[in-house]
Enzyme design. Sequence first.
Site, PDB file in Angstrom:
ATOM      1  N   LYS A  13      44.270   3.827 -18.596  1.00  8.38           N
ATOM      2  CA  LYS A  13      44.123   3.692 -17.138  1.00  8.38           C
ATOM      3  C   LYS A  13      42.682   3.300 -16.779  1.00  8.38           C
ATOM      4  O   LYS A  13      42.455   2.343 -16.043  1.00  8.38           O
ATOM      5  CB  LYS A  13      44.511   5.002 -16.430  1.00  8.38           C
ATOM      6  CG  LYS A  13      45.948   5.443 -16.710  1.00  8.38           C
ATOM      7  CD  LYS A  13      46.325   6.696 -15.950  1.00  8.38           C
ATOM      8  CE  LYS A  13      45.554   7.931 -16.324  1.00  8.38           C
ATOM      9  NZ  LYS A  13      45.775   8.409 -17.709  1.00  8.38           N
ATOM     10  N   ARG A  88      48.956  13.640  -9.355  1.00  5.07           N
ATOM     11  CA  ARG A  88      49.310  14.123 -10.683  1.00  5.07           C
ATOM     12  C   ARG A  88      50.319  15.263 -10.638  1.00  5.07           C
ATOM     13  O   ARG A  88      50.708  15.767 -11.699  1.00  5.07           O
ATOM     14  CB  ARG A  88      48.037  14.643 -11.336  1.00  5.07           C
ATOM     15  CG  ARG A  88      47.792  14.097 -12.708  1.00  5.07           C
ATOM     16  CD  ARG A  88      46.354  14.343 -12.975  1.00  5.07           C
ATOM     17  NE  ARG A  88      45.965  14.306 -14.322  1.00  5.07           N
ATOM     18  CZ  ARG A  88      45.013  13.488 -14.755  1.00  5.07           C
ATOM     19  NH1 ARG A  88      44.484  12.595 -13.956  1.00  5.07           N
ATOM     20  NH2 ARG A  88      44.607  13.568 -15.985  1.00  5.07           N
ATOM     21  N   ARG A 127      37.960   8.354 -28.901  1.00  2.00           N
ATOM     22  CA  ARG A 127      37.215   7.842 -27.740  1.00  2.00           C
ATOM     23  C   ARG A 127      35.781   8.391 -27.725  1.00  2.00           C
ATOM     24  O   ARG A 127      35.537   9.557 -28.019  1.00  2.00           O
ATOM     25  CB  ARG A 127      37.907   8.260 -26.437  1.00  2.00           C
ATOM     26  CG  ARG A 127      37.068   7.888 -25.211  1.00  2.00           C
ATOM     27  CD  ARG A 127      37.817   7.981 -23.936  1.00  2.00           C
ATOM     28  NE  ARG A 127      38.410   9.287 -23.705  1.00  2.00           N
ATOM     29  CZ  ARG A 127      39.241   9.544 -22.709  1.00  2.00           C
ATOM     30  NH1 ARG A 127      39.572   8.595 -21.859  1.00  2.00           N
ATOM     31  NH2 ARG A 127      39.752  10.749 -22.565  1.00  2.00           N
ATOM     32  N   ARG A 157      33.997  13.260 -25.041  1.00  2.77           N
ATOM     33  CA  ARG A 157      34.324  14.086 -23.879  1.00  2.77           C
ATOM     34  C   ARG A 157      34.746  15.480 -24.344  1.00  2.77           C
ATOM     35  O   ARG A 157      35.472  15.607 -25.326  1.00  2.77           O
ATOM     36  CB  ARG A 157      35.475  13.441 -23.084  1.00  2.77           C
ATOM     37  CG  ARG A 157      34.987  12.705 -21.857  1.00  2.77           C
ATOM     38  CD  ARG A 157      36.043  11.909 -21.172  1.00  2.77           C
ATOM     39  NE  ARG A 157      37.271  12.620 -20.809  1.00  2.77           N
ATOM     40  CZ  ARG A 157      38.243  12.086 -20.063  1.00  2.77           C
ATOM     41  NH1 ARG A 157      38.119  10.854 -19.606  1.00  2.77           N
ATOM     42  NH2 ARG A 157      39.339  12.759 -19.788  1.00  2.77           N
ATOM     43  N   ARG A 168      46.737  18.528 -22.767  1.00  2.00           N
ATOM     44  CA  ARG A 168      46.801  17.511 -21.698  1.00  2.00           C
ATOM     45  C   ARG A 168      48.132  16.753 -21.757  1.00  2.00           C
ATOM     46  O   ARG A 168      48.722  16.445 -20.729  1.00  2.00           O
ATOM     47  CB  ARG A 168      45.625  16.541 -21.830  1.00  2.00           C
ATOM     48  CG  ARG A 168      44.310  17.165 -21.361  1.00  2.00           C
ATOM     49  CD  ARG A 168      43.110  16.468 -21.926  1.00  2.00           C
ATOM     50  NE  ARG A 168      42.967  15.106 -21.472  1.00  2.00           N
ATOM     51  CZ  ARG A 168      42.245  14.189 -22.109  1.00  2.00           C
ATOM     52  NH1 ARG A 168      41.627  14.496 -23.252  1.00  2.00           N
ATOM     53  NH2 ARG A 168      42.135  12.979 -21.623  1.00  2.00           N
TER      54      ARG A 168
HETATM   55  P1  AP5 Z   1      41.130   5.219 -21.412  1.00  2.00           P
HETATM   56  O1  AP5 Z   1      41.153   3.915 -20.688  1.00  2.00           O
HETATM   57  O2  AP5 Z   1      39.907   6.058 -21.283  1.00  2.00           O
HETATM   58  O3  AP5 Z   1      42.455   6.042 -21.053  1.00  2.00           O
HETATM   59  P2  AP5 Z   1      42.855   6.851 -19.755  1.00  2.00           P
HETATM   60  O4  AP5 Z   1      44.309   6.604 -19.523  1.00  2.00           O
HETATM   61  O5  AP5 Z   1      41.909   6.538 -18.623  1.00  2.00           O
HETATM   62  O6  AP5 Z   1      42.665   8.315 -20.316  1.00  2.00           O
HETATM   63  P3  AP5 Z   1      41.953   9.604 -19.694  1.00  2.00           P
HETATM   64  O7  AP5 Z   1      41.839  10.568 -20.814  1.00  2.00           O
HETATM   65  O8  AP5 Z   1      40.685   9.273 -18.968  1.00  2.00           O
HETATM   66  O9  AP5 Z   1      43.019  10.042 -18.691  1.00  2.00           O
HETATM   67  P4  AP5 Z   1      43.253  11.449 -18.231  1.00  2.00           P
HETATM   68  O10 AP5 Z   1      44.337  11.189 -17.257  1.00  2.00           O
HETATM   69  O11 AP5 Z   1      43.522  12.475 -19.246  1.00  2.00           O
HETATM   70  O12 AP5 Z   1      41.815  11.905 -17.722  1.00  2.00           O
HETATM   71  P5  AP5 Z   1      41.141  12.000 -16.302  1.00  2.00           P
HETATM   72  O13 AP5 Z   1      39.757  11.582 -16.468  1.00  2.00           O
HETATM   73  O14 AP5 Z   1      41.992  11.363 -15.252  1.00  2.00           O
HETATM   74  O15 AP5 Z   1      41.420   4.917 -22.958  1.00  2.00           O
HETATM   75  C1  AP5 Z   1      41.415   5.967 -23.918  1.00  2.00           C
HETATM   76  C2  AP5 Z   1      40.843   5.447 -25.250  1.00  2.00           C
HETATM   77  O16 AP5 Z   1      41.717   4.435 -25.765  1.00  2.00           O
HETATM   78  C3  AP5 Z   1      39.460   4.770 -25.130  1.00  2.00           C
HETATM   79  O17 AP5 Z   1      38.724   5.077 -26.280  1.00  2.00           O
HETATM   80  C4  AP5 Z   1      39.767   3.275 -25.058  1.00  2.00           C
HETATM   81  O18 AP5 Z   1      38.712   2.496 -25.588  1.00  2.00           O
HETATM   82  C5  AP5 Z   1      41.029   3.190 -25.922  1.00  2.00           C
HETATM   83  N1  AP5 Z   1      41.942   2.152 -25.455  1.00  2.00           N
HETATM   84  C6  AP5 Z   1      42.258   1.814 -24.172  1.00  2.00           C
HETATM   85  N2  AP5 Z   1      43.162   0.822 -24.140  1.00  2.00           N
HETATM   86  C7  AP5 Z   1      43.453   0.534 -25.440  1.00  2.00           C
HETATM   87  C8  AP5 Z   1      44.338  -0.399 -26.076  1.00  2.00           C
HETATM   88  N3  AP5 Z   1      45.090  -1.226 -25.359  1.00  2.00           N
HETATM   89  N4  AP5 Z   1      44.379  -0.399 -27.419  1.00  2.00           N
HETATM   90  C9  AP5 Z   1      43.596   0.435 -28.157  1.00  2.00           C
HETATM   91  N5  AP5 Z   1      42.731   1.327 -27.621  1.00  2.00           N
HETATM   92  C10 AP5 Z   1      42.677   1.386 -26.273  1.00  2.00           C
HETATM   93  O19 AP5 Z   1      41.235  13.573 -16.022  1.00  2.00           O
HETATM   94  C11 AP5 Z   1      40.475  14.506 -16.775  1.00  2.00           C
HETATM   95  C12 AP5 Z   1      40.764  15.911 -16.269  1.00  2.00           C
HETATM   96  O20 AP5 Z   1      40.369  16.031 -14.879  1.00  2.00           O
HETATM   97  C13 AP5 Z   1      42.245  16.339 -16.273  1.00  2.00           C
HETATM   98  O21 AP5 Z   1      42.659  16.822 -17.530  1.00  2.00           O
HETATM   99  C14 AP5 Z   1      42.231  17.432 -15.189  1.00  2.00           C
HETATM  100  O22 AP5 Z   1      41.688  18.608 -15.660  1.00  2.00           O
HETATM  101  C15 AP5 Z   1      41.272  16.859 -14.145  1.00  2.00           C
HETATM  102  N6  AP5 Z   1      41.982  16.032 -13.137  1.00  2.00           N
HETATM  103  C16 AP5 Z   1      41.775  14.696 -12.894  1.00  2.00           C
HETATM  104  N7  AP5 Z   1      42.580  14.273 -11.908  1.00  2.00           N
HETATM  105  C17 AP5 Z   1      43.305  15.358 -11.508  1.00  2.00           C
HETATM  106  C18 AP5 Z   1      44.329  15.540 -10.532  1.00  2.00           C
HETATM  107  N8  AP5 Z   1      44.756  14.533  -9.752  1.00  2.00           N
HETATM  108  N9  AP5 Z   1      44.864  16.775 -10.416  1.00  2.00           N
HETATM  109  C19 AP5 Z   1      44.437  17.816 -11.162  1.00  2.00           C
HETATM  110  N10 AP5 Z   1      43.477  17.704 -12.108  1.00  2.00           N
HETATM  111  C20 AP5 Z   1      42.919  16.473 -12.281  1.00  2.00           C
END
Ligand code: AP5
Length: 213
Positions: A13, A88, A127, A157, A168
């Site tokens: 994402k 979410r 990552r 992270r 997660r």
């Molecule tokens: P990346 O692009 O970073 O993936 P992502 O989908 O953004 O993953 P996140 O871990 O950031 O999502 P998340 O939903 O867990 O975390 P968030 O920050 O929202 O890619 C991942 C890796 O893969 C990278 O190394 C990249 O280089 C690689 N990659 C990407 N595309 C690729 C491809 N095509 N092929 C190969 N490799 C690839 O949330 C974190 C925390 O915040 C949550 O756990 C929660 O505690 C809190 N939080 C956030 N939003 C909320 C909410 N709305 N409600 C409640 N808690 C929340």
Amino acid sequence: MIIVLLGPPGTGKGTQAKAITTRHRLPHVSTGDILRKNLADGSELGLEAKAYMEKGELVPDHLILRLIDSRLSEPDASGGCLLDGFPRTRVQAEAFDGDLSAKGLSIDHVLLLEVASEALIKRLSGRRVCETCGKSYHVDFNPPPAECHCGGAIVQRPDDTEEAIKNRLKVYQELTKPLVDYYEAKGLLRRVDGDATPQEVEKRIARALGDPV
Ligand code: AP5
């Protein structure tokens, strides 16, 4: 235009957000990034969110809804935004729909990025991110330089540990996956196979949004 990016942790994402926001001239609103910024600044919200985030739990809905309300009232979001990581939970989705409809607005597209669980674990455990600008790398697929181009340190992270990743993914299945049906029933869901190179996924997303490729 309001676009929601939905999908399990690690589906790409954050990686795909830049291309979408550039093409559609939208601000990238990532609740995860906003929470991490609050954590780094030592704000009250950051301190409240810390324990949940490190364990891979969701931050309580009322805190997220307050955060989103405040972010979307900023001038750059007046013409729409790309939401990454929000909504979410069903509570968040319904509250957001209510807020939008009170303003005469609605979501245009919900993009669901789909990748098999084994690949997600590999992506998340490998990552690495820049502590300063947040740029994301991967030890195998996009190896980080010794130091980020912005001069920041490259780190892992705290929620990319094996235990937090497992949690997660479980939390996604229990609390976020039900939103797939919720948005499908509204006719907003666009499924995108995220199991390809980032460049190919970018093209698939463009096609799903009806953008020229
Ligand atoms: P990346 O692009 O970073 O993936 P992502 O989908 O953004 O993953 P996140 O871990 O950031 O999502 P998340 O939903 O867990 O975390 P968030 O920050 O929202 O890619 C991942 C890796 O893969 C990278 O190394 C990249 O280089 C690689 N990659 C990407 N595309 C690729 C491809 N095509 N092929 C190969 N490799 C690839 O949330 C974190 C925390 O915040 C949550 O756990 C929660 O505690 C809190 N939080 C956030 N939003 C909320 C909410 N709305 N409600 C409640 N808690 C929340």
